[in-house]
Design a protein around this motif. Sequence first.
Motif, PDB file in Angstrom:
ATOM      1  N   GLY A 114    -103.799 -42.777-134.379  1.00 53.22           N
ATOM      2  CA  GLY A 114    -103.325 -42.249-135.646  1.00 53.22           C
ATOM      3  C   GLY A 114    -104.363 -41.507-136.463  1.00 53.22           C
ATOM      4  N   ASP A 115    -105.593 -41.419-135.975  1.00 49.13           N
ATOM      5  CA  ASP A 115    -106.653 -40.704-136.691  1.00 49.13           C
ATOM      6  C   ASP A 115    -106.610 -39.237-136.257  1.00 49.13           C
ATOM      7  N   LYS A 116    -106.190 -38.379-137.140  1.00 47.90           N
ATOM      8  CA  LYS A 116    -105.979 -36.971-136.789  1.00 47.90           C
ATOM      9  C   LYS A 116    -107.251 -36.266-136.338  1.00 47.90           C
ATOM     10  N   ARG A 117    -108.404 -36.825-136.679  1.00 47.40           N
ATOM     11  CA  ARG A 117    -109.656 -36.216-136.238  1.00 47.40           C
ATOM     12  C   ARG A 117    -109.791 -36.257-134.721  1.00 47.40           C
ATOM     13  N   PHE A 118    -109.087 -37.202-134.077  1.00 43.52           N
ATOM     14  CA  PHE A 118    -109.197 -37.348-132.628  1.00 43.52           C
ATOM     15  C   PHE A 118    -108.006 -36.767-131.882  1.00 43.52           C
ATOM     16  N   TYR A 119    -107.123 -36.079-132.590  1.00 44.67           N
ATOM     17  CA  TYR A 119    -106.045 -35.373-131.914  1.00 44.67           C
ATOM     18  C   TYR A 119    -106.666 -34.220-131.103  1.00 44.67           C
ATOM     19  N   ALA A 120    -106.095 -33.961-129.944  1.00 43.04           N
ATOM     20  CA  ALA A 120    -106.583 -32.900-129.038  1.00 43.04           C
ATOM     21  C   ALA A 120    -108.012 -33.163-128.593  1.00 43.04           C
ATOM     22  N   HIS A 121    -108.345 -34.440-128.395  1.00 42.57           N
ATOM     23  CA  HIS A 121    -109.657 -34.828-127.892  1.00 42.57           C
ATOM     24  C   HIS A 121    -109.512 -35.601-126.578  1.00 42.57           C
ATOM     25  N   SER A 122    -110.428 -35.342-125.660  1.00 45.71           N
ATOM     26  CA  SER A 122    -110.527 -36.074-124.399  1.00 45.71           C
ATOM     27  C   SER A 122    -111.984 -36.469-124.216  1.00 45.71           C
ATOM     28  N   PHE A 123    -112.224 -37.682-123.751  1.00 46.46           N
ATOM     29  CA  PHE A 123    -113.619 -38.103-123.587  1.00 46.46           C
ATOM     30  C   PHE A 123    -113.770 -39.208-122.546  1.00 46.46           C
ATOM     31  N   ASP A 124    -114.959 -39.188-121.904  1.00 45.90           N
ATOM     32  CA  ASP A 124    -115.359 -40.272-121.013  1.00 45.90           C
ATOM     33  C   ASP A 124    -115.887 -41.427-121.856  1.00 45.90           C
ATOM     34  N   LEU A 125    -115.832 -42.629-121.280  1.00 46.90           N
ATOM     35  CA  LEU A 125    -116.186 -43.824-122.053  1.00 46.90           C
ATOM     36  C   LEU A 125    -116.861 -44.851-121.157  1.00 46.90           C
ATOM     37  N   LEU A 126    -118.055 -45.283-121.574  1.00 43.11           N
ATOM     38  CA  LEU A 126    -118.791 -46.341-120.885  1.00 43.11           C
ATOM     39  C   LEU A 126    -119.369 -47.301-121.917  1.00 43.11           C
ATOM     40  N   ALA A 127    -119.843 -48.436-121.447  1.00 38.02           N
ATOM     41  CA  ALA A 127    -120.641 -49.304-122.308  1.00 38.02           C
ATOM     42  C   ALA A 127    -121.892 -48.547-122.717  1.00 38.02           C
ATOM     43  N   GLY A 128    -122.341 -48.757-123.956  1.00 39.59           N
ATOM     44  CA  GLY A 128    -123.499 -48.010-124.445  1.00 39.59           C
ATOM     45  C   GLY A 128    -124.269 -48.766-125.500  1.00 39.59           C
ATOM     46  N   ARG A 129    -124.921 -48.008-126.374  1.00 41.24           N
ATOM     47  CA  ARG A 129    -125.797 -48.607-127.380  1.00 41.24           C
ATOM     48  C   ARG A 129    -125.286 -48.447-128.804  1.00 41.24           C
ATOM     49  N   ASP A 130    -124.339 -47.528-129.019  1.00 42.65           N
ATOM     50  CA  ASP A 130    -123.866 -47.253-130.369  1.00 42.65           C
ATOM     51  C   ASP A 130    -122.589 -48.023-130.659  1.00 42.65           C
ATOM     52  N   ASN A 131    -122.397 -48.395-131.922  1.00 45.52           N
ATOM     53  CA  ASN A 131    -121.137 -49.061-132.239  1.00 45.52           C
ATOM     54  C   ASN A 131    -119.999 -48.048-132.105  1.00 45.52           C
ATOM     55  N   ILE A 132    -118.793 -48.544-131.985  1.00 46.58           N
ATOM     56  CA  ILE A 132    -117.652 -47.710-131.618  1.00 46.58           C
ATOM     57  C   ILE A 132    -117.435 -46.569-132.614  1.00 46.58           C
ATOM     58  N   GLN A 133    -117.471 -46.855-133.898  1.00 50.74           N
ATOM     59  CA  GLN A 133    -117.228 -45.822-134.879  1.00 50.74           C
ATOM     60  C   GLN A 133    -118.295 -44.733-134.824  1.00 50.74           C
ATOM     61  N   GLN A 134    -119.540 -45.120-134.704  1.00 45.58           N
ATOM     62  CA  GLN A 134    -120.618 -44.129-134.611  1.00 45.58           C
ATOM     63  C   GLN A 134    -120.490 -43.280-133.359  1.00 45.58           C
ATOM     64  N   ALA A 135    -120.200 -43.921-132.237  1.00 42.35           N
ATOM     65  CA  ALA A 135    -120.098 -43.196-130.973  1.00 42.35           C
ATOM     66  C   ALA A 135    -118.950 -42.191-131.010  1.00 42.35           C
ATOM     67  N   LEU A 136    -117.822 -42.575-131.595  1.00 42.96           N
ATOM     68  CA  LEU A 136    -116.685 -41.671-131.670  1.00 42.96           C
ATOM     69  C   LEU A 136    -116.943 -40.516-132.633  1.00 42.96           C
ATOM     70  N   GLU A 137    -117.533 -40.807-133.765  1.00 37.65           N
ATOM     71  CA  GLU A 137    -117.765 -39.755-134.750  1.00 37.65           C
ATOM     72  C   GLU A 137    -118.776 -38.727-134.249  1.00 37.65           C
ATOM     73  N   ALA A 138    -119.608 -39.116-133.295  1.00 37.85           N
ATOM     74  CA  ALA A 138    -120.602 -38.188-132.754  1.00 37.85           C
ATOM     75  C   ALA A 138    -119.979 -37.058-131.942  1.00 37.85           C
ATOM     76  N   ILE A 139    -118.725 -37.246-131.485  1.00 35.58           N
ATOM     77  CA  ILE A 139    -118.084 -36.192-130.692  1.00 35.58           C
ATOM     78  C   ILE A 139    -117.242 -35.252-131.542  1.00 35.58           C
ATOM     79  N   LEU A 140    -117.129 -35.522-132.817  1.00 32.84           N
ATOM     80  CA  LEU A 140    -116.290 -34.686-133.682  1.00 32.84           C
ATOM     81  C   LEU A 140    -117.010 -33.388-134.062  1.00 32.84           C
TER      82      LEU A 140
END
Length: 215
Positions: free
Chosen positions: A189-215
């Motif tokens: 429901g977050d319109k910022r991520f509409y029309a987005h595709s991404f790979d996902l692995l375990a990492g070092r950043d928290n979820i919100q930070q990691a997602l916002e980095a691709i915007l």
Amino acid sequence: MRPLVIGANGQIGRQLISQLPLSGHHCTAMVRSNDQFQQLEERGIAAVRASLSDSVEHLTKIMQGHDSVIFTAGSGAKTGADQTLLIDLDGAVKAMEASTQAGIEHFVMVSAIGAHRRERWNEALKAYYVAKHYADKELIRSGLNYTIVRPGRLSNEPASGKVLVASDICQEGSIARADVAAVICTVLGDKRFYAHSFDLLAGRDNIQQALEAIL
């Protein structure tokens, strides 16, 4: 949001129906069997009985009253290529067609890491990657507001809350199913991520930070 979770009895699906209410989303679980339906009702989880072998018209009726769809269904590792194509590809496309007719606002697809690049397909799982590749392409063409999440090798480790998100991740790796579900809860429901595709692995950043980095 009020999502319909397709594949709610799968391992990511079970994580989702537990986590979505905690994120403020009022979900409905779509399951195939009476036993699954009754078990969810006993837990107080809204559920509907339906199958991806049903008609688009029936799936459209099931979607009424929802504003989003999360597609995390899969034929499973023990089935043949025929079932993979029927569920992971044709079933996904039927869900998209029904979503269009039902006026769904957001369609979230659980795909597979590297599915968008043929050179990265696992030869032993080629039918699966073919299904995911073309289902994802059809979703992009569908006109729906979409988010495609492509997780790496899935594990049943506890959630870490730490992920790596990028349009392309060339390294091998895994991610806990609980973290995949948490990412979906975040983008839903977050319109910022509409029309987005991404790979996902375990990492070092928290979820919100990691997602916002691709915007």
